[in-house]
Design a protein around this motif. Sequence first.
Motif, short mmCIF file in Angstrom:
data_model
loop_
_atom_site.label_atom_id
_atom_site.label_comp_id
_atom_site.label_asym_id
_atom_site.label_seq_id
_atom_site.Cartn_x
_atom_site.Cartn_y
_atom_site.Cartn_z
N THR A 1 1.91 2.37 -13.50
CA THR A 1 1.44 1.08 -13.79
C THR A 1 2.78 -0.15 -12.54
OG1 THR A 1 1.89 1.40 -15.81
CG2 THR A 1 1.70 -1.00 -14.83
N LEU A 2 1.21 -0.48 -12.28
CA LEU A 2 1.76 -2.11 -10.45
C LEU A 2 1.48 -3.23 -11.59
CD1 LEU A 2 0.00 0.85 -8.55
CD2 LEU A 2 2.04 0.14 -7.79
N ARG B 1 1.13 -1.27 0.48
CA ARG B 1 -0.50 0.47 -0.15
C ARG B 1 0.92 1.24 0.03
NH1 ARG B 1 -3.24 -3.41 3.14
NH2 ARG B 1 -2.18 -2.81 5.09
N LYS B 2 1.94 1.21 0.36
CA LYS B 2 2.20 1.95 0.95
C LYS B 2 3.71 2.37 -0.54
CE LYS B 2 6.71 4.42 3.58
NZ LYS B 2 6.58 5.39 2.23
N LEU B 3 3.82 1.43 -1.10
CA LEU B 3 4.96 1.47 -2.16
C LEU B 3 3.78 2.38 -3.36
CD1 LEU B 3 6.68 0.85 -4.40
CD2 LEU B 3 5.35 -0.97 -5.08
N VAL B 4 2.56 1.88 -3.37
CA VAL B 4 1.24 2.82 -4.50
C VAL B 4 1.26 3.54 -4.00
CG1 VAL B 4 -1.27 2.98 -4.97
CG2 VAL B 4 -0.44 0.34 -4.79
N VAL B 5 1.26 4.08 -2.27
CA VAL B 5 1.05 5.74 -2.71
C VAL B 5 2.09 6.77 -3.23
CG1 VAL B 5 1.08 7.72 -0.59
CG2 VAL B 5 -0.71 5.16 -0.58
N ASP B 6 3.09 5.76 -2.90
CA ASP B 6 4.88 6.55 -3.15
C ASP B 6 4.11 6.30 -4.98
OD1 ASP B 6 5.44 6.64 -1.29
OD2 ASP B 6 7.10 5.77 -1.00
N ALA B 7 3.38 5.78 -5.62
CA ALA B 7 3.81 5.66 -7.58
C ALA B 7 3.29 6.85 -7.46
CB ALA B 7 3.62 4.17 -7.80
N ILE B 8 2.16 6.98 -6.45
CA ILE B 8 0.68 7.96 -7.05
C ILE B 8 1.80 8.96 -6.89
CG2 ILE B 8 -1.11 8.69 -6.58
CD1 ILE B 8 -2.25 5.91 -6.24
N THR B 9 2.12 9.31 -5.85
CA THR B 9 2.76 11.08 -5.64
C THR B 9 3.83 11.16 -6.73
OG1 THR B 9 1.99 10.15 -3.32
CG2 THR B 9 3.66 11.96 -3.76
N ALA B 10 4.34 9.70 -6.79
CA ALA B 10 5.34 10.00 -7.82
C ALA B 10 5.43 10.06 -9.56
CB ALA B 10 6.57 9.38 -8.10
N HIS B 11 4.16 9.74 -9.78
CA HIS B 11 3.40 9.87 -10.76
C HIS B 11 2.23 11.09 -11.31
CE1 HIS B 11 -0.51 9.94 -13.79
NE2 HIS B 11 -0.90 9.89 -12.11
N PHE C 1 -7.69 -0.43 -2.30
CA PHE C 1 -7.99 -0.98 -3.58
C PHE C 1 -7.27 -1.57 -4.43
CE2 PHE C 1 -9.77 -1.37 -7.64
CZ PHE C 1 -11.02 -2.15 -7.14
N VAL C 2 -5.93 -1.65 -4.57
CA VAL C 2 -5.13 -1.96 -5.63
C VAL C 2 -4.25 -3.11 -4.87
CG1 VAL C 2 -3.01 -1.53 -6.97
CG2 VAL C 2 -4.39 0.20 -7.14
N ASP C 3 -4.62 -2.99 -3.41
CA ASP C 3 -3.73 -4.46 -2.95
C ASP C 3 -4.92 -5.51 -2.74
OD1 ASP C 3 -1.43 -5.70 -1.02
OD2 ASP C 3 -3.32 -5.24 0.71
N ARG C 4 -5.98 -4.50 -2.89
CA ARG C 4 -6.85 -6.16 -2.45
C ARG C 4 -7.33 -6.52 -4.02
NH1 ARG C 4 -11.82 -4.28 1.26
NH2 ARG C 4 -12.05 -6.31 0.20
N ALA C 5 -7.00 -5.38 -4.81
CA ALA C 5 -7.14 -6.32 -6.12
C ALA C 5 -6.68 -7.18 -6.52
CB ALA C 5 -7.69 -5.22 -7.13
N TRP D 1 -1.70 -6.60 -13.77
CA TRP D 1 -1.51 -5.34 -13.94
C TRP D 1 -2.73 -4.44 -13.39
CZ3 TRP D 1 -3.75 -1.66 -17.43
CH2 TRP D 1 -4.10 -2.70 -18.37
N ILE D 2 -2.07 -3.23 -12.74
CA ILE D 2 -3.05 -1.94 -12.40
C ILE D 2 -2.47 -0.84 -13.39
CG2 ILE D 2 -4.43 -0.81 -10.99
CD1 ILE D 2 -4.41 -3.83 -9.91
N GLN D 3 -3.01 0.17 -13.60
CA GLN D 3 -2.89 1.07 -13.95
C GLN D 3 -3.51 2.26 -13.58
OE1 GLN D 3 -2.68 1.26 -18.84
NE2 GLN D 3 -0.20 1.28 -18.17
N PHE D 4 -3.01 3.25 -13.03
CA PHE D 4 -3.46 4.42 -12.85
C PHE D 4 -3.23 5.83 -13.21
CE2 PHE D 4 -3.66 8.58 -9.69
CZ PHE D 4 -5.02 8.45 -9.22
#
Length: 157
Positions: free
Chosen positions: A32-33, A13-23, A135-139, A75-78
């Motif tokens: 893309t994750l 979840r922290k990685l997803v937050v960091d990726a969204i922030t960097a994006h 959501f991404v982690d649960r998906a 994969w999931i993209q945001f």
Amino acid sequence: MTRFSASTPTERRKLVVDAITAHRERGSPFCTLTADPETASEPDFDSESKSAASGADDGSDAGDEDGTEEELPPWIQFGDRTLNLDCTDEELEALKTLVGEFPAFKIEQLRSPEDADGTNVRISAKADANRIAQFVDRAFREVYGCSESVTVWAVEV
């Protein structure tokens, strides 16, 4: 962003937050994750039943040189407050159930190209990065059937 993979729920979840922030900071079109295929499956996982619809915006080719189909990892993209992912019919049903648990999320578009085995799904995600990360982690776990210890990679930011 200093790290690009994580394998526990909290770290993913922290990685997803960091990726969204960097994006967002970079103004890139999307991030893309992807699930690491080596850690994605449960021991009794039936890989034959998991085939994503080819249509990722990453430009990758899903075929081998001999013309056989190579299975892509989940994969999931945001981007632009929208999640984009591919899923099989079975995964789509699990995804609809999951989306129902997130009131700020709504399936906006379902696209099933004739030349793909599956459906491309676009979900509006009008939520903060933490809720999107949940959501991404649960998906990855509930839609794609990934193991509790799946390693998720931020492959494009």
